[in-house]
Design an enzyme around this catalytic site. Structure first.
Site, PDB file in Angstrom:
ATOM      1  N   VAL A 206      49.150   1.025  -8.547  1.00  0.00           N
ATOM      2  CA  VAL A 206      49.172   0.574  -7.132  1.00  0.00           C
ATOM      3  C   VAL A 206      50.227  -0.652  -6.556  1.00  0.00           C
ATOM      4  CG1 VAL A 206      49.506   1.248  -4.762  1.00  0.00           C
ATOM      5  CG2 VAL A 206      47.049   2.670  -5.534  1.00  0.00           C
ATOM      6  N   HIS A 207      51.752  -0.931  -7.055  1.00  0.00           N
ATOM      7  CA  HIS A 207      52.341  -1.704  -6.530  1.00  0.00           C
ATOM      8  C   HIS A 207      53.195  -2.214  -5.904  1.00  0.00           C
ATOM      9  CE1 HIS A 207      54.564  -0.350  -9.962  1.00  0.00           C
ATOM     10  NE2 HIS A 207      55.577  -1.567  -9.041  1.00  0.00           N
TER      11      HIS A 207
END
Length: 357
Positions: A206-207
């Site tokens: 997740v970024h």
């Protein structure tokens, strides 16, 4: 001999550049020089990739990273321009959709240096994503557009970009998957280090700014992790870690948080996961290359063909019932399809650079 300045700055670009730089080194028609903007400045997010992927050390390292999009792009543009004025290359080669991509593209076109864009034609059609703006502007500035698939050609044509300088060369990430997949099996010990068994965990990343900077979306993602039927392995991006802390989000007990990993360890985790859950464009494809189902934590994807083939399922983090999506079972999609070429994209790119006129 044609001099090429390759501009990279982020992990996905290192992977793509690895395959193309390998082709450059075996071709006497080209002299490639790598410029690293420093956009990913953590050693785990940059230096280790050069070591593992056998990429030549950058000729130029700008050390620019850590700021906002405008600050980064502006500082990179100024510094890249200085290098290009000194080097006067025959080509500037950029990859993907980062701030480094846009800065390199702007510097090249303002100096009237031919610009080639690898991964041209990709669109999420979500202008809230900085990456969407970067790739659109880069495509419309480029002289040579190197598309990864047929869908990208259609998108470019719909925007009025067509002709003999728009070419479907295939996907360089597929080249990299073929080159480094076996190396990961031989070199990586990450499964033992993390005490994992094949097919008994979910790999997550997740970024994306849309997810990390929106408390509701980030909370929904972690609620989804909590409902997963298997342990979730989460290599944690520094920005995501910071947002988790600032939003006071509790990490579920079934989530194993680890520091950012090198490429070979990530490949090994991808190859052996039961499911990949990600908001990354590149990881979606890598999951498919290794024939692992993927849950994409976004409202849309550039890789619509993977949804059509049944390998990729979109799951918007705006959904409050994201936990039910994670609790579902995911099976392999259609096999035998080859939407990204035959693993020879790097050679096709060099051919187009050599033949351009």
């Amino acid at each position: 001999m044609k001099k090429v300045i390759t501009i990279v700055g982020a992990r996905p670009q290192f992977i793509k550049a690895a395959a193309v730089s390998r082709a450059f080194r075996s071709n006497e028609l080209f002299d490639e020089r790598i410029l690293h903007t420093g956009q990913h400045f953590d050693s785990n997010m940059s230096d280790v990739f050069f070591d593992e992927l056998d990429i030549p050390r950058p000729h130029f390292h700008l050390g620019i990273g850590g700021g906002g999009h405008g600050q980064n792009t502006g500082r990179m543009l100024e510094a890249i321009e200085t290098v290009l004025v000194s080097e006067r290359p025959d080509w500037v080669l950029v990859y993907g959709d980062t701030d480094s991509t846009l800065a390199g593209a702007l510097a090249a076109v303002k100096l009237h240096i031919p610009l080639a864009h690898v991964e041209a034609g990709l669109r999420s059609f979500n202008k809230r994503m900085p990456e969407e703006i970067n790739r659109r502007l880069t495509d419309h500035a480029s002289d040579l557009l190197l598309a990864p698939n047929a869908a990208a050609l259609k998108t470019l044509a719909s925007e009025g970009i067509s002709g003999r300088h728009v070419v479907n060369v295939g996907d360089v990430m597929y080249d990299a998957a073929l080159i480094f997949g076996e190396k990961a099996e031989a070199k990586s010990n990450i499964l033992n280090i993390l005490s994992l068994r094949p097919q008994q965990y979910i790999l997550a990343t997740v970024h994306r700014q849309d997810n990390t900077d929106t408390p509701e979306r980030l909370r929904n993602i972690f609620s989804g992790f909590a409902a997963a039927p298997l342990p979730v392995v989460l290599p944690l991006h520094p920005r995501t870690r910071q947002r988790i802390n600032s939003f006071d989000i509790a990490i579920p007990g079934n989530v194993k948080v680890v520091d950012p990993l090198g490429y070979l360890d990530m490949v090994m985790l991808e190859k052996n996961a039961a499911l990949v859950a990600t908001d990354s464009g590149g990881v979606q494809k890598e999951a498919y290359f290794h024939r692992v189902p993927c849950l994409t934590l976004r409202d849309e994807t550039e890789w619509t063909e993977l949804v059509e083939l049944g390998w990729n399922t979109l799951a918007s983090p705006s959904r409050s019932d994201l936990a039910s999506v994670f609790a579902a079972s995911y099976t392999p999609g259609v096999t035998g399809a080859m939407p990204y070429g035959n693993g020879a994209a790097a050679e096709a790119i060099l051919h187009e650079l050599a033949c351009y006129s």
